[in-house]
Design a protein around this motif. Structure first.
Motif, mmCIF file in Angstrom:
data_model
loop_
_atom_site.group_PDB
_atom_site.id
_atom_site.type_symbol
_atom_site.label_atom_id
_atom_site.label_comp_id
_atom_site.label_asym_id
_atom_site.label_seq_id
_atom_site.Cartn_x
_atom_site.Cartn_y
_atom_site.Cartn_z
ATOM 1 N N LEU A 45 -3.759 15.003 32.570
ATOM 2 C CA LEU A 45 -2.639 15.917 32.684
ATOM 3 C C LEU A 45 -2.407 16.384 33.871
ATOM 4 C CD1 LEU A 45 -2.932 18.211 29.456
ATOM 5 C CD2 LEU A 45 -1.293 16.095 29.463
ATOM 6 N N LEU A 46 -1.448 16.525 34.482
ATOM 7 C CA LEU A 46 -0.943 16.952 35.946
ATOM 8 C C LEU A 46 0.315 17.836 35.673
ATOM 9 C CD1 LEU A 46 -0.420 13.514 38.149
ATOM 10 C CD2 LEU A 46 -2.496 14.904 37.789
ATOM 11 N N PHE A 47 -0.031 19.053 36.323
ATOM 12 C CA PHE A 47 0.799 20.281 36.150
ATOM 13 C C PHE A 47 1.204 20.352 37.724
ATOM 14 C CE2 PHE A 47 -2.394 20.536 32.988
ATOM 15 C CZ PHE A 47 -1.530 21.173 32.010
ATOM 16 N N GLY A 48 2.542 20.605 37.955
ATOM 17 C CA GLY A 48 3.275 20.926 39.048
ATOM 18 C C GLY A 48 4.032 22.253 38.841
ATOM 19 N N LEU A 49 4.500 22.847 40.112
ATOM 20 C CA LEU A 49 5.244 23.935 40.030
ATOM 21 C C LEU A 49 6.422 23.243 40.676
ATOM 22 C CD1 LEU A 49 6.166 27.121 40.128
ATOM 23 C CD2 LEU A 49 4.966 27.372 42.427
ATOM 24 N N ARG A 50 7.681 23.311 40.061
ATOM 25 C CA ARG A 50 8.646 22.471 40.358
ATOM 26 C C ARG A 50 10.019 23.665 40.847
ATOM 27 N NH1 ARG A 50 13.721 20.089 37.962
ATOM 28 N NH2 ARG A 50 14.066 18.314 39.064
ATOM 29 N N PHE A 51 10.734 23.174 41.814
ATOM 30 C CA PHE A 51 11.737 24.050 42.484
ATOM 31 C C PHE A 51 12.820 23.328 41.397
ATOM 32 C CE2 PHE A 51 8.735 24.788 45.739
ATOM 33 C CZ PHE A 51 9.435 25.931 46.377
ATOM 34 N N PHE A 89 5.725 12.342 53.323
ATOM 35 C CA PHE A 89 5.276 14.110 53.948
ATOM 36 C C PHE A 89 4.769 14.778 53.081
ATOM 37 C CE2 PHE A 89 9.510 14.649 52.493
ATOM 38 C CZ PHE A 89 9.399 15.964 52.151
ATOM 39 N N THR A 90 3.884 15.787 53.624
ATOM 40 C CA THR A 90 3.272 16.741 52.542
ATOM 41 C C THR A 90 3.941 17.948 53.251
ATOM 42 O OG1 THR A 90 1.323 17.095 54.360
ATOM 43 C CG2 THR A 90 1.247 15.289 52.465
ATOM 44 N N THR A 91 3.737 18.992 52.528
ATOM 45 C CA THR A 91 4.415 20.501 53.063
ATOM 46 C C THR A 91 3.285 21.554 52.670
ATOM 47 O OG1 THR A 91 6.385 19.547 52.318
ATOM 48 C CG2 THR A 91 6.187 21.636 52.573
ATOM 49 N N THR A 92 3.150 22.348 53.665
ATOM 50 C CA THR A 92 2.408 23.779 53.267
ATOM 51 C C THR A 92 3.488 24.834 53.793
ATOM 52 O OG1 THR A 92 0.535 22.512 53.873
ATOM 53 C CG2 THR A 92 0.458 25.061 54.104
ATOM 54 N N SER A 93 3.524 26.048 52.837
ATOM 55 C CA SER A 93 4.142 27.065 53.098
ATOM 56 C C SER A 93 3.094 28.228 53.283
ATOM 57 C CB SER A 93 5.194 27.200 52.042
ATOM 58 O OG SER A 93 6.207 26.442 52.078
ATOM 59 N N PHE A 94 3.446 29.080 54.327
ATOM 60 C CA PHE A 94 2.450 29.925 54.597
ATOM 61 C C PHE A 94 3.155 31.437 54.281
ATOM 62 C CE2 PHE A 94 1.534 26.598 56.963
ATOM 63 C CZ PHE A 94 0.059 26.547 57.373
ATOM 64 N N ARG A 95 2.125 32.338 53.700
ATOM 65 C CA ARG A 95 2.625 33.609 53.673
ATOM 66 C C ARG A 95 2.933 34.433 54.942
ATOM 67 N NH1 ARG A 95 3.212 35.093 48.035
ATOM 68 N NH2 ARG A 95 1.522 34.239 46.755
ATOM 69 N N GLY A 96 3.822 35.596 54.999
ATOM 70 C CA GLY A 96 4.123 36.134 56.078
ATOM 71 C C GLY A 96 3.295 37.763 55.902
ATOM 72 N N TYR A 97 4.265 38.504 55.875
ATOM 73 C CA TYR A 97 3.624 39.908 55.785
ATOM 74 C C TYR A 97 2.973 40.249 54.566
ATOM 75 C CZ TYR A 97 7.063 40.850 59.526
ATOM 76 O OH TYR A 97 7.760 40.862 60.910
ATOM 77 N N ALA A 139 5.973 21.801 44.414
ATOM 78 C CA ALA A 139 5.177 22.648 45.294
ATOM 79 C C ALA A 139 4.114 21.582 45.750
ATOM 80 C CB ALA A 139 4.761 24.036 44.808
ATOM 81 N N PRO A 140 3.466 21.891 46.947
ATOM 82 C CA PRO A 140 2.413 20.947 47.246
ATOM 83 C C PRO A 140 1.004 20.911 46.332
ATOM 84 C CG PRO A 140 2.444 22.653 48.750
ATOM 85 C CD PRO A 140 3.465 22.871 47.813
ATOM 86 N N ALA A 141 0.637 21.654 45.662
ATOM 87 C CA ALA A 141 -0.685 21.900 44.925
ATOM 88 C C ALA A 141 -0.318 21.618 43.489
ATOM 89 C CB ALA A 141 -1.370 23.321 45.012
ATOM 90 N N GLY A 157 -1.721 13.401 44.181
ATOM 91 C CA GLY A 157 -1.264 14.493 45.097
ATOM 92 C C GLY A 157 0.362 14.471 45.118
ATOM 93 N N VAL A 158 0.648 15.338 46.170
ATOM 94 C CA VAL A 158 2.225 15.248 46.100
ATOM 95 C C VAL A 158 2.845 14.967 47.586
ATOM 96 C CG1 VAL A 158 4.296 17.144 46.393
ATOM 97 C CG2 VAL A 158 2.358 17.695 44.749
ATOM 98 N N LEU A 159 3.587 13.997 47.623
ATOM 99 C CA LEU A 159 4.139 13.237 48.814
ATOM 100 C C LEU A 159 5.675 13.322 48.772
ATOM 101 C CD1 LEU A 159 2.604 11.883 51.145
ATOM 102 C CD2 LEU A 159 3.014 9.566 49.949
ATOM 103 N N GLY A 160 6.316 13.653 49.776
ATOM 104 C CA GLY A 160 7.797 13.580 49.741
ATOM 105 C C GLY A 160 8.293 14.632 48.507
ATOM 106 N N LEU A 161 7.479 15.801 48.237
ATOM 107 C CA LEU A 161 7.980 16.601 47.205
ATOM 108 C C LEU A 161 7.832 15.983 45.816
ATOM 109 C CD1 LEU A 161 11.358 18.380 48.690
ATOM 110 C CD2 LEU A 161 8.786 18.916 49.147
ATOM 111 N N ARG A 162 7.085 15.043 45.710
ATOM 112 C CA ARG A 162 6.771 14.348 44.619
ATOM 113 C C ARG A 162 5.399 13.935 44.364
ATOM 114 N NH1 ARG A 162 11.960 11.803 43.067
ATOM 115 N NH2 ARG A 162 11.168 9.984 42.095
#
Length: 724
Positions: free
Chosen positions: A461-467, A326-334, A447-449, A416-421
């Motif tokens: 080189l691949l760079f990710g934003l990791r939780f 699966f892929t994930t997208t988070s959306f900004r709110g206010y 994160a997905p990007a 890309g990022v699939l399953g958070l990986r």
């Protein structure tokens, strides 16, 4: 709008208390309405039937237990690579929201594009949306009678009206209502409607938005293991009993829904909203939590959603199981309130039109006695609301599409990022457009990007934003930048390595953006991220592979979605979207430090991320759209305007320079992938619907667009053959 005062300024989902006030985006403040005669609601009837004499015990359940339950320790994600990945190639979209209408305000038009393409949709609404129970009717004077069960039911009816119309049916088309048993023997209402190849399911968990001593209940549930939160039984719901949720119960229920539907695309809200120091009056009017640019419920539900995604992957891969694809997208709110608006008029009106049937009208004969929508939202109010939430759609982790490289054997490789990986697909044959199954590169949860840079010897080189940690109940909540380095061109990779975070405090560290990198001619790799102060921080990898420290760059506040490039003289440039102009950092000479160009020209204000392309004379050109504009703007860094091709659309544009002019890739006004090559345009009209930006690639047969589809699989398209 008023909002709850107080709260700790250093935690976006901190526990808050205070006097009742509007707690989600039900529109601008309006006069009250004429009172109506109270009538029995389902909850009142059930209370009488069940003899709920234990009011004291019930209040204790709502307000929190005297003995906290022990905190559950796992499971957690394993970042090691090499796990199997399973995918059905059957597209399925799941959206997880705090309130009814979060999807319509913040996740469209992305959601609509997939529904239009026949991707089945399931929407999960965590709260009942009942707030104070007052469904204000605009223009009606007098006091509005509070009825939380009715108001929740009316908002549910508004959603049914909006989605019925979205899939091409009359807004009052009846839905099939049912009750699903979830993990922990909890129950939820599921409403289903289908039309042709379009199918929508609405899942109402209906947790209360407020509880005794916990006005902001969902943020408290994320933090407080002593809290149990009851559900609201909406009027006319087939659910007959209330349930209680604690922290682990909500995470488990979301994991169970993920496992039940097995989505290939998951939409969430923003788990890490920007720091926003508004004055108190403005903050209350904007309905934002103290210190941050979003509603507290949005942040809490996004955090629960990401925790559920991590647990889903961990459960699925236990004992050698496969990663769900699966892929994930988070959306900004206010956040939309604070930055230039990015939707042109045709797309805006299409998006706002879905809020009209959601808002409904008290005169409608919709068949729901509790109400026909959220009355403060309908009509022209989405367009006239000064907060402007509907006028933008921003991704929390914006990227420029998947990373595409050509291997030594001529086959394309897509990362890309699939399953958070992180994963890697390869072409089966050079130019085939067919792909192998994904190889797991690990590193999650990411994160997905992905950011990327190619070393001078051809290694990637691949760079990710990791939780790095994501825990409620006072647990650690950390983000870090991580890097994956290839051993040899086209070959295997070394282990993931952490590059830390430019912020020293974990809460500030959650606010950083996605990494962007570029390789200079001297072999140095320049890495950039947007930091918590909305500025830019950088770290440099020397040619020998060692990394220097993080350092902040001077400059003004910018949005995420940075763009880095190297000009014909070997100088590194960085561009970012500011509030009133494009901001520019650059080396004065090749090999020197990257510095802010404070004395540069005032480049036209953009509505979103900019991209750069080399020009035949060795310079750079910037491509982007102005706020609310469909047309393309092209400009040099020195402010000189360039002739921009006719390339109407919305969202970011990705550019590549060639001797014959730029190759441009973006979306047209209908959301379809659009490619501009050698002065000619083509629109992708076949194949699986694309997710997010695509990546242009220049190959031996010309320009190619490569992206990830709603089936969580790569696609490629060449405009000269119109193949997908």
């Amino acid at each position: 709008m008023n909002e709850i005062p107080g709260g700790r300024p250093h935690a976006a989902v901190s526990r808050t208390t205070g006097a009742p006030s509007p707690a989600d985006h039900t529109g601008d403040t309006a006069p009250g309405t004429a009172p109506r005669r109270p009538r029995p609601t389902r909850r009142r009837t059930l209370a009488a039937a069940l003899g709920l004499a234990g009011a004291t015990a019930l209040a204790g359940t709502l307000g929190g237990c005297s003995v906290p339950a022990p905190r559950r320790g796992g499971p957690t994600a394993d970042p090691a690579p090499g796990m199997p990945i399973t995918g059905s190639r059957r597209a399925q979209l799941m959206q997880i929201m705090a309130h009814p209408d979060d999807d319509l305000y913040f996740m469209n038009p992305d959601c609509q594009r997939m529904v239009d393409a026949g991707v089945p949709l399931v929407c999960v609404y965590v709260t009942a949306g009942e707030h104070n129970g007052k469904n204000h009717i605009p223009g009606r004077t007098g006091e509005t009678v509070a009825d939380k069960e009715d108001y929740s039911s009316a908002r549910h009816q508004g959603l049914r009206q909006a989605y019925a119309q979205m899939i091409g049916l009359d807004r009052f088309t009846p839905w099939q209502k049912g009750v699903a048993t979830l993990r922990g023997d909890r129950q939820a209402e599921i409403d289903t409607l289908a039309h042709g190849n379009r199918r929508v399911e609405l899942v109402f968990l209906n947790l209360a938005m407020h509880a005794p001593r916990r006005w902001m209940a969902l943020p408290s549930l994320w933090e407080d293991r002593a809290l149990g939160l009851r559900t609201v039984i909406a009027t006319d719901s087939p659910v007959r009993r209330a349930d209680t949720y604690d922290y682990d119960g909500l995470v488990d229920v979301l994991v169970g829904l993920l496992e039940r539907y097995r989505p290939t695309v998951v939409h969430t809200l923003d788990p890490d909203p920007d720091i926003q120091h508004s004055d108190e009056a403005t903050r209350k009017k904007d309905s934002e939590q103290p210190g941050y640019s979003d509603h507290g419920d949005h942040t809490a539900v996004a955090s629960f959603s990401w925790a559920a995604l991590v647990r889903w992957v961990a459960e699925a891969t236990a004992d050698g199981g496969a990663i769900p694809a699966f892929t994930t997208t988070s959306f900004r709110g206010y956040y939309n309130r604070h930055w230039p608006k990015n939707l042109p008029e045709p797309v805006l009106r299409e998006k706002a039109a879905h809020l009209v049937p959601y808002g409904g009208d008290p005169s409608w004969q919709c068949g729901n006695a509790a109400g026909c929508g959220d009355y403060m939202v309908g009509g022209r109010r989405p367009l006239t609301n000064k907060k402007g939430w509907v006028r933008s759609t921003h991704h929390r982790h914006p990227g420029t599409g998947p990373v595409v490289a050509t291997g030594p054997d001529g086959r394309l490789t897509v990362y890309g990022v699939l399953g958070l990986r992180a994963v890697r697909w390869r072409e089966t044959e050079p130019g085939s457009g067919q792909w192998t199954e994904p190889d797991d590169l690990g590193g999650g949860p990411l994160a997905p990007a992905l950011g990327a840079a190619t070393l001078l010897d051809g290694r990637q080189l691949l760079f990710g934003l990791r939780f790095a940690a994501l825990g409620g109940h006072g647990g650690a909540n950390r983000r870090e930048v991580a890097v994956l380095e290839q051993r040899s061109p086209g070959g295997p990779f070394l282990a993931w390595s952490g590059l830390g975070n430019p912020e020293r405090d974990d809460d500030r560290g959650r606010r950083i953006g996605v990494p962007v990198a570029v390789t200079a001619p001297d072999g140095r790799v320049h890495l950039f991220v947007r930091d918590a102060g909305k500025g830019v921080s950088t770290r440099v990898r020397e040619a020998d592979g060692t990394w220097g420290p993080w350092r902040g760059l001077d400059g003004a506040e910018v949005q995420d979605g940075l763009s880095a490039a190297v000009d014909g003289r070997g100088r590194v440039h960085l561009f970012a979207t500011g509030r009133d102009r494009v901001h520019h950092w650059a080396q004065e000479r090749s090999g020197g430090p990257v510095v802010f160009r404070a004395d540069g020209p005032a480049l036209p204000v953009p509505g979103g991320p900019v991209d750069t392309a080399a020009t035949p004379d060795g310079g750079l050109a910037l491509y982007y759209r102005r706020p609310e504009a469909r047309e393309l703007t092209a400009v040099r860094p020195d402010g000189a305007r360039l002739a921009a091709p006719a390339f109407d659309g919305y969202g970011p544009v990705v550019a590549v320079g060639t001797p014959k002019g730029p190759v441009l890739l973006g979306r047209d006004l209908a959301g379809r992938v659009r490619l501009h090559v050698a002065g000619r345009d083509a629109v992708r009209t076949r194949g699986v619907v694309a997710l997010g930006p695509a990546t242009p690639h220049l190959g031996p047969k010309g320009a190619l667009a490569v992206g990830i589809g709603a089936d969580a699989y790569p696609w490629s398209w060449a405009s000269h053959t119109d193949t997908a």
